[in-house]
Design an enzyme around this catalytic site. Structure first.
Site, PDB file in Angstrom:
ATOM      1  N   CYS A 138     -25.613  17.770   5.081  1.00 19.28           N
ATOM      2  CA  CYS A 138     -26.840  18.447   4.672  1.00 19.28           C
ATOM      3  C   CYS A 138     -28.092  17.793   5.270  1.00 19.28           C
ATOM      4  O   CYS A 138     -29.057  18.478   5.622  1.00 19.28           O
ATOM      5  CB  CYS A 138     -26.941  18.458   3.154  1.00 19.28           C
ATOM      6  SG  CYS A 138     -26.648  16.847   2.413  1.00 19.28           S
ATOM      7  N   GLU A 143     -25.129  11.783  -7.094  1.00 19.09           N
ATOM      8  CA  GLU A 143     -26.337  11.872  -6.244  1.00 19.09           C
ATOM      9  C   GLU A 143     -27.526  12.258  -7.119  1.00 19.09           C
ATOM     10  O   GLU A 143     -28.271  13.189  -6.839  1.00 19.09           O
ATOM     11  CB  GLU A 143     -26.128  12.928  -5.145  1.00 19.09           C
ATOM     12  CG  GLU A 143     -24.837  12.720  -4.361  1.00 19.09           C
ATOM     13  CD  GLU A 143     -24.605  13.748  -3.272  1.00 19.09           C
ATOM     14  OE1 GLU A 143     -24.953  14.919  -3.488  1.00 19.09           O
ATOM     15  OE2 GLU A 143     -24.086  13.379  -2.207  1.00 19.09           O
TER      16      GLU A 143
HETATM   17 ZN   LIG Z   1     -28.516  15.614   2.385  1.00 13.57          ZN
END
Ligand SMILES: [Zn+2]
Length: 648
Positions: A411, A315
């Site tokens: 998240c 990520e």
């Molecule tokens: Zn996130």
């Protein structure tokens, strides 16, 4: 270098325009109640969150084992923070009661010494703070601080704040370079900026000192993460990658970092904390580092939608100009973190280059993260999608052609909620003698300018219409500057004061109208927003020979639902004429664009031929319909494309 620009108290900003009111209400009325059900494992078809259940187990209310990710606690903290902001803008007794209940459940799990993290309370407190690199303990704590500060500021209720302070005091004793202290720092940042928030609220300098410590220790030799890895004989997933400790922005001291590297969300959270510390400690060098990292991100590693963090593996940021459209990660949280970083640098500099990026991310790569109905979310925000490729190409398996009800790693949805609920903090700012209009969001804003109460009424149908009216209401004449951002995308603007051309000066991208204002004075800003065909730096390999279509701050895309399959076969050129029309029934009301385009035809190609010697391509003329990028994937799975072939 103390920052001179601040957000206004959120309760002083009433958002009331067709575009943002819908989002603010969607978050209050749908997203937050839905997320509360998710946190309590009550939504069919969404995997169990276990978040609230973990707190009940940790408090001894029920028996069971820890469920979800090691950072699952952070979901409810972000939810409470979002509720806090929402309550500022719109009181809601039911929502407040839910949050009070959540706080009771959280506080019941707090340990006598202040410690509060359900993973370690359930799995063994003796192991706490032994896996800073990957176990997100300090990350969860950061979100607890943010929630506690926000909820106290919003409601005046101290229960969560007191719990946060007890945990903060516990942590201040544990971390440091003293005897029996841990000289470490978090693997996932956010506590740095959260500690500064706690310091700003309480005035207790030890919280600021701990934020400074976490930032300055990061990446110093001997490297704490290496020592921790060896001491506890832990696996190191990133060992054989080029990242190594830079995955955590910890491979070298932060002041030696010149480009954004590693996990994108962590990076922008860290940089935000660095900007806060720079502001509070007058650290010019640290601010310079922040500006350098900002320039690297926005000048070389950011998508046109404000998405950042191209790499699915980790990520992460990868390298300059590496901006592929169909394998991009572009996590919603990363763009949100970029907004956090941006507002801090704006408040330190007053420069519109930061608020321009807030607008870019907010209107494109962030609101793309949520469905029209508010109950489905994107984690990954591609600029090109093909459902078959998402299903069958392993390299694109992270890209989804449809938003999801929830995620194991959840998240993004609560992060979205807390950003939208506090959008007023980004739209308007003020310094001692200036009121800043950063984003064109309609509503009523109450400001205190040098002791005088001034109300600003902002009327606009931005981003669809080009006019913004700002009128001043004050009991007596008051002198100040009204600074309105002239967006970077805008080539022609007009500023009038009470109907005639205004006198103003441009400074760092803002038009300053300075005078003694009287009640009824009105500024009218017109921002020409023709459809723009936008090119990319040729160093971006994937976009050579292509263009994106924008109107004002909005990035547009082609979608299969309007244009059929084979979107990669569409061509436009620099003379393509677009028609814009506002369609009230589409996605809450949007401007849709239409044009004539060329479509690379299949004429003359036989099935199975695949290749043949050069022959001029044949085109057929087709109508093309463009919708705002953020609105894609609300009509079932299908192809989507932002960067289209363009013959200039
Ligand atoms: Zn996130």
């Amino acid at each position: 270098m103390k920052k001179s620009i601040d957000a206004l108290p959120l309760r002083n900003v009433v958002v009331d325009d067709p575009f943002w009111k819908r989002y603010v209400e969607l978050v209050r009325g749908t997203v937050l109640p839905y997320q509360w059900d998710i946190l309590n494992d009550r939504v069919e078809g969404a995997g169990p969150s276990c978040c609230i259940r973990n707190f009940r187990i940790a408090a001894g209310e029920i028996r069971g084992s820890f469920g979800g990710m090691v950072f699952q606690d952070s979901d409810v903290y972000k939810w409470i923070e979002a509720v806090a902001y929402s309550l500022c803008m719109c009181p809601d007794a039911k929502l407040e009661a839910l949050a009070d209940g959540a706080i009771d459940i959280i506080c019941a799990a707090q340990q006598p010494d202040g410690y509060l993290n359900t993973y370690y309370i359930i799995n063994g407190l003796e192991k706490r703070f032994t896996f800073l690199r990957d176990h997100h303990e300090l990350y969860c704590l950061g979100h607890l601080f943010e929630a506690a500060v926000a909820y106290y500021r919003s409601t005046g209720k101290r229960k969560l704040l007191d719990a946060a302070i007890r945990f903060a005091d516990c942590v201040c004793g544990i971390f440091g370079t003293g005897e029996n202290q841990i000289p470490g720092y978090p693997g996932h940042e956010i506590i740095e900026l959260a500690l500064v928030k706690l310091y700003r609220l309480t005035g207790d300098k030890k919280y600021l000192r701990l934020a400074v410590f976490f930032i300055d220790r990061r990446g110093q030799e001997p490297l704490y993460f290496r020592e921790e890895t060896e001491r506890y004989n832990r696996d190191f997933y990133w060992h054989d990658t080029y990242f190594r400790y830079q995955y955590y922005q910890a491979g070298k001291p932060v002041r030696a970092q010149t480009a954004a590297e590693g996990h994108a969300v962590r990076a922008v959270y860290l940089y935000s904390g660095m900007a806060d510390v720079a502001a509070e400690t007058n650290d010019e060098e640290l601010l310079e580092v922040c500006c350098r990292l900002w320039d690297n991100i926005t000048g070389k590693q950011m998508y046109i939608t404000g998405a950042i963090g191209v790499g699915a593996h980790g990520e992460s940021f990868t390298f300059d100009y590496d901006l592929p459209n169909d394998t991009v990660y572009g996590e919603t949280c990363a763009s949100i973190g970029l907004v956090f970083f941006a507002i801090r640098l704006f408040e330190l500099t007053g420069d519109s280059k930061y608020t321009d990026v807030i607008e870019r991310a907010l209107y494109n790569g962030i609101i793309s993260g949520i469905s029209l109905n508010g109950t489905e979310f994107f984690y990954v925000n591609p600029l090109e999608a093909d459902p078959e490729a998402c299903e069958k190409d392993y390299g694109k398996r992270h890209v989804r052609p449809e938003r999801q009800k929830w995620f194991d790693c959840a998240c993004c949805p609560p992060n979205f909620a807390r950003l939208v609920s506090s959008v007023g903090n980004y739209a308007y700012s003020q310094s001692a003698d200036t009121f800043f209009v950063n984003l064109y969001i309609g509503g009523k804003i109450q400001a205190d300018i040098d002791g005088a109460a001034v109300i600003f009424h902002v009327q606009t149908e931005y981003p669809w219409k080009d006019k913004v009216r700002i009128s001043v209401e004050a009991k007596a004449p008051v002198g100040f500057s009204l600074a309105v951002r002239i967006p970077g995308w805008c080539e022609k603007h007009c500023l009038k004061l009470n109907g005639t051309a205004a006198r103003y000066r441009i400074h760092r991208g803002y038009a300053y109208v300075s005078r003694v204002w009287e009640s009824g004075d009105t500024v009218e800003l017109t921002l020409d927003m023709p459809v723009a065909i936008v090119g990319a730096d040729p160093r971006v390999k994937e976009n050579v020979g292509k263009a994106a279509v924008m109107r004002g701050p909005i990035v547009y895309c082609l979608e299969q639902a309007d244009n059929g399959t084979g979107l990669h076969r569409y061509f436009i050129d620099s003379r393509t004429a677009f028609e814009s029309s506002f369609e009230p029934g589409f996605h809450g009301g949007t401007v849709v664009l239409r044009c004539r385009a060329k479509y690379l035809s299949g004429g003359g190609w036989e099935d199975g031929q695949l290749y043949r010697p050069g022959r001029s391509p044949e085109f057929e003329e087709r109508a093309a319909t463009w919708i705002p990028y953020y609105a894609w994937a609300n009509r079932g799975p299908g192809e989507m494309l932002v960067w289209v072939h363009c013959r200039l």
